[in-house]
Scaffold this active site. Structure first.
Site, PDB file in Angstrom:
ATOM      1  N   ASP A   1      27.745 -12.647  69.859  1.00  0.00           N
ATOM      2  CA  ASP A   1      26.484 -11.929  70.030  1.00  0.00           C
ATOM      3  C   ASP A   1      26.564 -10.953  71.210  1.00  0.00           C
ATOM      4  OD1 ASP A   1      26.420 -14.630  71.484  1.00  0.00           O
ATOM      5  OD2 ASP A   1      24.869 -13.487  72.530  1.00  0.00           O
TER       6      ASP A   1
ATOM      7  N   SER B   1      35.973 -21.322  84.317  1.00  0.00           N
ATOM      8  CA  SER B   1      34.584 -21.641  84.635  1.00  0.00           C
ATOM      9  C   SER B   1      34.285 -23.126  84.766  1.00  0.00           C
ATOM     10  CB  SER B   1      33.658 -21.010  83.593  1.00  0.00           C
ATOM     11  OG  SER B   1      34.016 -21.430  82.295  1.00  0.00           O
TER      12      SER B   1
ATOM     13  N   GLU C   1      34.024 -13.951  74.875  1.00  0.00           N
ATOM     14  CA  GLU C   1      33.259 -14.898  74.050  1.00  0.00           C
ATOM     15  C   GLU C   1      34.151 -15.543  73.000  1.00  0.00           C
ATOM     16  OE1 GLU C   1      28.948 -13.066  73.181  1.00  0.00           O
ATOM     17  OE2 GLU C   1      30.624 -11.954  72.307  1.00  0.00           O
TER      18      GLU C   1
ATOM     19  N   SER D   1      23.325 -27.452  77.639  1.00  0.00           N
ATOM     20  CA  SER D   1      24.323 -28.153  76.831  1.00  0.00           C
ATOM     21  C   SER D   1      25.286 -28.943  77.705  1.00  0.00           C
ATOM     22  CB  SER D   1      25.105 -27.154  75.985  1.00  0.00           C
ATOM     23  OG  SER D   1      25.805 -26.259  76.825  1.00  0.00           O
TER      24      SER D   1
ATOM     25  N   GLY E   1      31.050 -16.677  68.054  1.00  0.00           N
ATOM     26  CA  GLY E   1      29.734 -16.466  68.682  1.00  0.00           C
ATOM     27  C   GLY E   1      29.717 -15.164  69.458  1.00  0.00           C
TER      28      GLY E   1
ATOM     29  N   LYS F   1      28.568 -23.699  87.600  1.00  0.00           N
ATOM     30  CA  LYS F   1      27.114 -23.808  87.451  1.00  0.00           C
ATOM     31  C   LYS F   1      26.430 -24.376  88.686  1.00  0.00           C
ATOM     32  CE  LYS F   1      26.415 -22.741  82.940  1.00  0.00           C
ATOM     33  NZ  LYS F   1      25.336 -21.883  82.395  1.00  0.00           N
TER      34      LYS F   1
END
Lengths: 322, 322
Positions: free
Chosen positions: A212, A306, A206, A80, A210, A55
């Protein structure tokens, strides 16, 4: 906010901007893993990135592109965890005031680290408040610029620099397994892979609970789900973004899912055999590759780890519950 | 067995022999640590080496130098853990039969890994049997060549290659903190540092409970102590070797000690902030630097993290007991 889709050229520019600022993280391998899987696996260790996650790349890239007026007013982010630390550190490095809106139940290590980087933390209730509304109220009251966690062209471009490094260092791969939450990392990775190594099959991964992204990819439109429950606390997003989804839809080979149990097995493998701490979310790509949810035998595989930000108490428990 | 002291030229040759065979391990840094210590610290991550420890360097170097007759008869090693895995893996790579003599209470992960590399494990009772006698009996019965864990010129030369890489990559350092058990790593490191960077102050670091090296260094002769009790299970040696001691006496700046509590603090720092698993023994150098047992402020410091092999159950407990 610029809402046009980023391109590979934006990734290249982000890469130049991050040179000497972000770590060029190591690529690790394991002969015994390779022998077991019948594949050659290259782990891109963004858990060893500054703030312990990829990030930082996107956060710094976005902040570095702000004009003087925006820098003076300051920035706000809702996150988060890892994006919060990324914006906090990048802001400190660029001498910008940062306000971070975090769920009240975010891991204590992430909250403390964010404050440690000098940011002002505003908490909200994840179950009863909308974090975007909280952030927007702060923007309007104080003139702050919002740095979204994934749905922003400069954030996406920054995240793509990790896979750019991996593909350049390995000289090309047959497949890539990338953790998927809101899609910033995956869409940036797709821009890089499509330009450098167009034959590479890129999978987003994923948590089962979750999915989606998988639903959206298969249906061809963004599907929103209820707040999911998984140990992958960095991938609890409810929907892909308006910028990340079109890139994912166009270039991803497929979206895969893994169970929390598979994440824990991978987490333990990294501690026991590779001597690195990977947070559950960071294990998404690895768990899919290890369990051959897409073909890996006989192939050269890239796995993006990650992040490594996990409360030590929780991590200690994860190591014990096999 | 060749019993003449190794030289820097032997380290250089070992380095060529290990090229493309051992990992060139990453050097990691932490800005927040540096800010806190007022120093620049470079961690040489031998926990990320093959078999999870620097020992692979010396083991492979020693086995690669055997003649055909010795290779056909096979090798034997006695080791509390990492040296066992090093000899087992190197033997498999060079198609040599390896027998490993291990204490019956060695960490289960180390025993399993050694067997996983195809070696034959012979157990002995650490409290009632002398491991050297057990190994010598096997040598005589089967014509095996003994590969000692530290007191051997080819082992020492191989271990020196890690610090050679670190000094070349960083362009020189003011001080180095090196874990000390039997002295193979420290003496090899001293050969490299003295040749490449003669002004660098090199410290060996032992567990408080097993300070035979410190006693020996200060008295000018090898002192043997009773079997020490420390969580640093790779540094429970009772005396330095006839080859390692003269090199340490000549070139080391000092021998320092740290407590188990200081090792645990360092171990937790590596998990929480640097996202790497370091075994207690591997934290010796770091604990001395973090607690400023020798001067670090204003300096460029190298810390060798010697290994990451620790039972997950024990590691999980270490993370909890702050």
């Amino acid at each position: 906010m610029n809402s046009s889709l980023p391109t590979y050229e934006d990734v290249v520019q982000a890469s130049q901007r991050l040179e000497g600022i972000a770590h060029r993280t190591p690529v690790l391998t394991s002969s015994s893993l390779d022998a077991g899987l019948g594949a050659q696996v290259f782990f891109k260790c963004e858990n060893l990135q500054r703030i312990g996650a990829f990030k930082f790349r996107g956060g710094y890239n976005a902040l570095a592109k702000l004009d003087n007026e925006q820098r003076q007013a300051g920035v706000v982010a809702f996150s988060s965890g890892n994006h919060a630390q990324a914006v906090a550190l990048a802001a400190r490095m660029l001498d910008i005031k940062a306000t971070i809106v975090m769920p009240h139940d975010a891991p204590a290590a992430k909250k403390a680290a964010t404050q440690g980087y000098g940011a002002h933390v505003v908490e909200y209730d994840r179950h009863n408040q909308d974090r975007e509304e909280v952030a927007h109220a702060l923007m309007q009251a104080q003139g702050l610029t919002l740095i979204p966690p994934f749905n922003h062209p400069d954030v996406i471009a920054g995240q793509g620099t990790a896979v750019k490094e991996l593909l350049e260092e390995t000289g090309g791969l047959d497949a890539l397994f990338i953790p998927l939450g809101g899609g910033g990392l995956l869409s940036g990775s797709l821009l890089a892979a499509h330009a450098i190594n167009p034959d590479c099959a890129v999978y987003g991964v994923e948590p089962e609970a979750g999915n989606d992204g998988q639903q959206s990819f298969r249906k061809g439109e963004v599907i929103r789900i209820a707040a999911p429950d998984s140990i992958a606390d960095g991938a609890l997003t409810q929907a892909l973004g308006s910028l990340t989804f079109p890139i994912i839809r166009q270039h991803a080979r497929d979206i895969l899912t893994v169970s929390d149990q598979q994440l824990l097995q991978a987490l333990r493998f990294f501690a026991e055999r590779m001597k690195i701490v990977v947070e559950p979310t960071g294990c998404l790509g690895a768990a899919a590759a290890f369990n051959e949810i897409a073909p890996v035998r006989g192939k050269r595989i890239g796995v993006l780890l990650s992040g490594g930000n996990v409360d030590l108490a929780a991590y200690s428990d994860y190591l014990k519950t096999a």
